[in-house]
Design a protein around this motif. Structure first.
Motif, PDB file in Angstrom:
ATOM      1  N   CYS A  14       0.558  -1.330   0.206  1.00  0.00           N
ATOM      2  CA  CYS A  14       0.293   0.045   0.299  1.00  0.00           C
ATOM      3  C   CYS A  14       0.620   1.076  -0.271  1.00  0.00           C
ATOM      4  O   CYS A  14       1.871   1.237   0.336  1.00  0.00           O
ATOM      5  CB  CYS A  14      -1.070  -0.097   0.976  1.00  0.00           C
ATOM      6  N   GLN A  17      -1.272   6.561   2.353  1.00  0.00           N
ATOM      7  CA  GLN A  17      -2.938   6.742   2.403  1.00  0.00           C
ATOM      8  C   GLN A  17      -3.618   4.944   2.683  1.00  0.00           C
ATOM      9  O   GLN A  17      -5.257   4.441   2.836  1.00  0.00           O
ATOM     10  CB  GLN A  17      -3.824   7.244   1.308  1.00  0.00           C
ATOM     11  N   ILE A  19      -3.518   2.786  -0.017  1.00  0.00           N
ATOM     12  CA  ILE A  19      -4.993   2.153  -1.056  1.00  0.00           C
ATOM     13  C   ILE A  19      -3.629   0.852  -2.050  1.00  0.00           C
ATOM     14  O   ILE A  19      -2.033   1.955  -2.049  1.00  0.00           O
ATOM     15  CB  ILE A  19      -4.357   3.335  -1.460  1.00  0.00           C
ATOM     16  N   TRP A  63      -9.301  -0.959 -13.545  1.00  0.00           N
ATOM     17  CA  TRP A  63     -10.013  -0.804 -12.477  1.00  0.00           C
ATOM     18  C   TRP A  63     -11.212  -0.321 -12.130  1.00  0.00           C
ATOM     19  O   TRP A  63     -11.762   1.044 -12.940  1.00  0.00           O
ATOM     20  CB  TRP A  63      -9.296   0.238 -11.706  1.00  0.00           C
ATOM     21  N   SER A  65     -12.517  -0.060  -7.961  1.00  0.00           N
ATOM     22  CA  SER A  65     -11.914   0.528  -6.748  1.00  0.00           C
ATOM     23  C   SER A  65     -10.652   0.379  -6.438  1.00  0.00           C
ATOM     24  O   SER A  65     -10.203  -0.976  -6.882  1.00  0.00           O
ATOM     25  CB  SER A  65     -13.435   0.295  -5.880  1.00  0.00           C
ATOM     26  N   SER A  66     -10.683   0.006  -5.043  1.00  0.00           N
ATOM     27  CA  SER A  66      -9.421   0.501  -4.374  1.00  0.00           C
ATOM     28  C   SER A  66      -9.394  -0.917  -3.207  1.00  0.00           C
ATOM     29  O   SER A  66     -10.351  -0.660  -2.604  1.00  0.00           O
ATOM     30  CB  SER A  66      -8.506   0.774  -3.892  1.00  0.00           C
ATOM     31  N   ARG A  68      -7.330  -2.056   0.052  1.00  0.00           N
ATOM     32  CA  ARG A  68      -6.844  -1.313   0.960  1.00  0.00           C
ATOM     33  C   ARG A  68      -6.402  -2.239   2.370  1.00  0.00           C
ATOM     34  O   ARG A  68      -6.089  -3.345   2.349  1.00  0.00           O
ATOM     35  CB  ARG A  68      -7.833  -0.570   1.499  1.00  0.00           C
ATOM     36  N   CYS A 100     -13.148  -4.811  -7.568  1.00  0.00           N
ATOM     37  CA  CYS A 100     -11.352  -3.727  -7.239  1.00  0.00           C
ATOM     38  C   CYS A 100     -11.073  -4.017  -8.816  1.00  0.00           C
ATOM     39  O   CYS A 100     -10.767  -2.199  -9.513  1.00  0.00           O
ATOM     40  CB  CYS A 100     -10.615  -3.597  -6.453  1.00  0.00           C
TER      41      CYS A 100
END
Length: 129
Positions: A14, A17, A19, A63, A65-66, A68, A100
């Motif tokens: 990550c 943040q 992500i 993509w 979404s992310s 995390r 994702c």
């Protein structure tokens, strides 16, 4: 039916943040493809001993979404197309039901570095393409 591989998102995957950095999605697809082959009964060490390998020739990612830090990602791997010397797999990276990323990777079968048809034993284990 798709084969599922999963892993917790590690902190090292990550940014600051929390992500997941984009390159890790391909790492996860690579983990999932190994699991996918094993689930189909393909023992690559036997083919590798005779000079037969498979190589990535293309990958595309989209993509949605992310993922995390703290999530557990699941990667669904499924055969998309099976050709004479290549095949494409579709990977869906998700956290629960939330998609994702979708990845499509094309692999080519090689013998001593040159493109060659998939061995009959492999084709039989993959079923109709």
């Amino acid at each position: 039916m798709p084969q599922v591989w999963s892993s917790p998102v590690r902190f090292i995957e990550c940014d600051q943040q929390g992500i997941v950095f984009n390159a890790h999605y391909l790492v996860w697809a690579d983990e999932a493809v190994n699991f996918w082959w094993v689930a189909r009964g393909v023992r690559w060490e036997e083919f590798n001993a005779h000079g037969i390998e498979y190589l990535v020739v293309a990958s595309s990612l989209e993509w949605r979404s992310s993922a995390r830090w703290g999530d557990t990602v699941e990667v669904d791997a499924d055969l998309d197309t099976l050709g004479r010397t290549s095949l494409a797999l579709r990977f869906v990276v998700r956290v629960g039901e939330r998609v994702c990323c979708e990845i499509r990777t094309t692999y080519v079968c090689t013998l001593d570095g040159a493109s060659t048809p998939w061995p009959d034993e492999v084709r039989a284990l993959l079923g109709p393409g």
